[in-house]
Design an enzyme around this catalytic site. Structure first.
Site, short mmCIF file in Angstrom:
data_model
loop_
_atom_site.label_atom_id
_atom_site.label_comp_id
_atom_site.label_asym_id
_atom_site.label_seq_id
_atom_site.Cartn_x
_atom_site.Cartn_y
_atom_site.Cartn_z
N LYS A 200 62.68 13.97 -84.16
CA LYS A 200 61.59 13.34 -84.12
C LYS A 200 60.30 13.96 -84.86
O LYS A 200 60.11 14.86 -84.51
CB LYS A 200 61.32 13.09 -82.75
CG LYS A 200 60.19 12.12 -82.42
CD LYS A 200 60.03 11.39 -81.15
CE LYS A 200 58.56 11.02 -80.94
NZ LYS A 200 58.72 10.14 -79.59
N GLU A 238 67.69 21.12 -84.93
CA GLU A 238 67.65 20.28 -83.51
C GLU A 238 68.64 19.48 -83.31
O GLU A 238 69.01 19.52 -81.97
CB GLU A 238 66.32 19.72 -83.86
CG GLU A 238 64.76 20.18 -83.68
CD GLU A 238 64.40 20.35 -82.32
OE1 GLU A 238 65.28 20.18 -81.19
OE2 GLU A 238 63.28 20.73 -82.36
N LYS A 253 64.26 10.01 -86.25
CA LYS A 253 63.19 9.00 -85.88
C LYS A 253 61.87 9.56 -86.69
O LYS A 253 61.54 10.73 -86.53
CB LYS A 253 62.67 8.82 -84.44
CG LYS A 253 61.43 8.15 -84.24
CD LYS A 253 61.19 8.09 -82.64
CE LYS A 253 59.80 7.39 -82.52
NZ LYS A 253 59.15 7.65 -81.21
C1 PBG Z 1 57.23 8.37 -76.45
C2 PBG Z 1 57.70 7.52 -78.02
C3 PBG Z 1 57.10 7.23 -78.93
C4 PBG Z 1 57.90 6.19 -79.54
C5 PBG Z 1 59.03 6.34 -78.99
N1 PBG Z 1 59.07 7.05 -77.81
C6 PBG Z 1 55.55 7.53 -79.36
C7 PBG Z 1 55.16 8.79 -79.76
O1 PBG Z 1 55.98 9.69 -79.85
O2 PBG Z 1 54.18 8.92 -80.13
C8 PBG Z 1 57.31 5.64 -81.06
C9 PBG Z 1 58.23 4.35 -81.40
C10 PBG Z 1 57.52 3.78 -82.38
O3 PBG Z 1 56.64 4.03 -83.19
O4 PBG Z 1 58.18 2.41 -82.66
N2 PBG Z 1 57.22 9.67 -76.90
#
Ligand code: PBG
Length: 329
Positions: A200, A238, A253
């Site tokens: 992520k 990761e 992501k």
């Molecule tokens: C929680 C989380 C986030 C997203 C999914 N889980 C926000 C972040 O990491 O700031 C983002 C999902 C999206 O932008 O659609 N940490």
């Protein structure tokens, strides 16, 4: 033997021929819809994400029923709590009567077969908006990795006890998959799978989400825990670590900016692979669609197909409902 013997256009001549040789398929069953849930009854539009809503628990159950009827097999839940419930350690994340456990139960009461995933992270519940507990480090105030594992483990067991079908940690702490697995197993929840947000990235991709979930960090940014967008090898590392720690599925992501990583992960790992078509990817298409600059429906088709072609088995997308409604028409 090249042209004139080789003529790839032969197989593109008619819709039937094109369908016969299509290599990638996409159906509602591939999609998971993210839902923002809060206690009480509401259906409040999210201004940065046209077509998305903050939903009360019963509204979330109704939405889940409609998604199920359209062939979408699952949802992933994000909890929203009022500012006065946010604390430095994010303990509202593991309140058994909080929005996520309540919505899990309400959805299962409506649609028992629906896959309800629970996103696990502290950022929606901390007063400072970071994804864990803060601590002093040699680099100043930062999220304390090991102290955060406890919060994540407690939230995971809380959601699994409420009936979550899949636990999906999105915080990017080191060792959290192992910590969550251990906690679930100790509570006789060994059947509950973990979908790890394994790779992520940090950046501006999640802006509309943070407005929706009221989860922006009040100082600094997430770069000391989320990954640097420049790093491909680190993304593979990761993922490999999460496989070793016991993840059942892996996620990358954001999706569109990481299609190369999806392809590489598909070739390296045998676990089911998910991609999160994140909020900014959604909002950019929506904005251009509302302005009349693009053919929105076709752009959505092509977006989702590209993510699938790159190697995703599962796509988390805010387009799920709209796309499923058009499917087969
Ligand atoms: C929680 C989380 C986030 C997203 C999914 N889980 C926000 C972040 O990491 O700031 C983002 C999902 C999206 O932008 O659609 N940490």
């Amino acid at each position: 033997m090249p042209f004139p013997t080789q003529r790839p256009r032969r197989l593109r001549a008619t819709p039937t021929l094109r369908a016969l040789v299509r290599e990638t398929s996409l159906e509602p069953g591939d999609l998971i819809a993210p839902l923002f849930v809060q206690l009480g009854s509401a259906r409040a539009p999210i201004s940065s994400m046209p077509g998305q809503f903050r939903l009360g628990v019963e509204e979330a159950a109704r939405e889940a029923r409609e998604l199920w009827n359209l062939g979408v097999p699952g949802v992933i839940l994000f909890g929203i709590v009022p500012a006065e419930l946010k604390t430095t350690d994010g303990s509202a994340a593991f309140d058994a009567s909080g929005p996520v456990p309540s919505a899990i139960q309400a959805i299962h009461a409506q649609v028992p077969e629906m896959i309800v995933m629970a996103d696990v992270c502290a950022c929606e519940y901390t007063s400072h908006g970071h994804c864990g507990v803060l601590g002093e480090s040699r680099h100043g105030t930062q999220v304390d990795n090991d102290a955060t594992l406890e919060v994540l483990a407690r939230a995971s067991t809380c959601y699994a006890r409420a009936g979550a079908d899949i636990i999906a940690p999105s915080d990017m702490m080191d060792g959290r998959v192992a910590a969550i697995r251990r906690a679930l197993d100790a509570e006789h929840l060994s059947e509950v799978p973990i979908l790890s947000y394994a790779a992520k990235f940090a950046g501006a991709f999640y802006g509309p989400f943070r407005e929706a979930a009221d989860s922006s960090p009040s100082f600094g940014d997430r770069r000391s825990y989320q990954m640097d967008i420049a790093n491909r090898r680190e993304a593979m590392r990761e993922m490999a670590l999460d496989v070793e720690e016991g993840a059942d599925m892996l996620m990358i992501k954001p999706a569109l900016f990481c299609l190369d990583l999806l392809r590489e992960a598909r070739e390296r790992f045998n676990l089911p692979l998910a991609a999160y078509n994140v909020s900014s990817e959604y909002s950019m298409i929506k904005a251009a669609g509302l302005a009349g600059w693009i053919d929105e429906a076709r752009l959505i088709d092509e977006t989702l197909m590209s993510i699938k072609r790159a190697g995703a088995d599962i796509i988390l997308t805010y387009h799920a409902r709209e796309w499923a409604q058009r499917f087969g028409k």
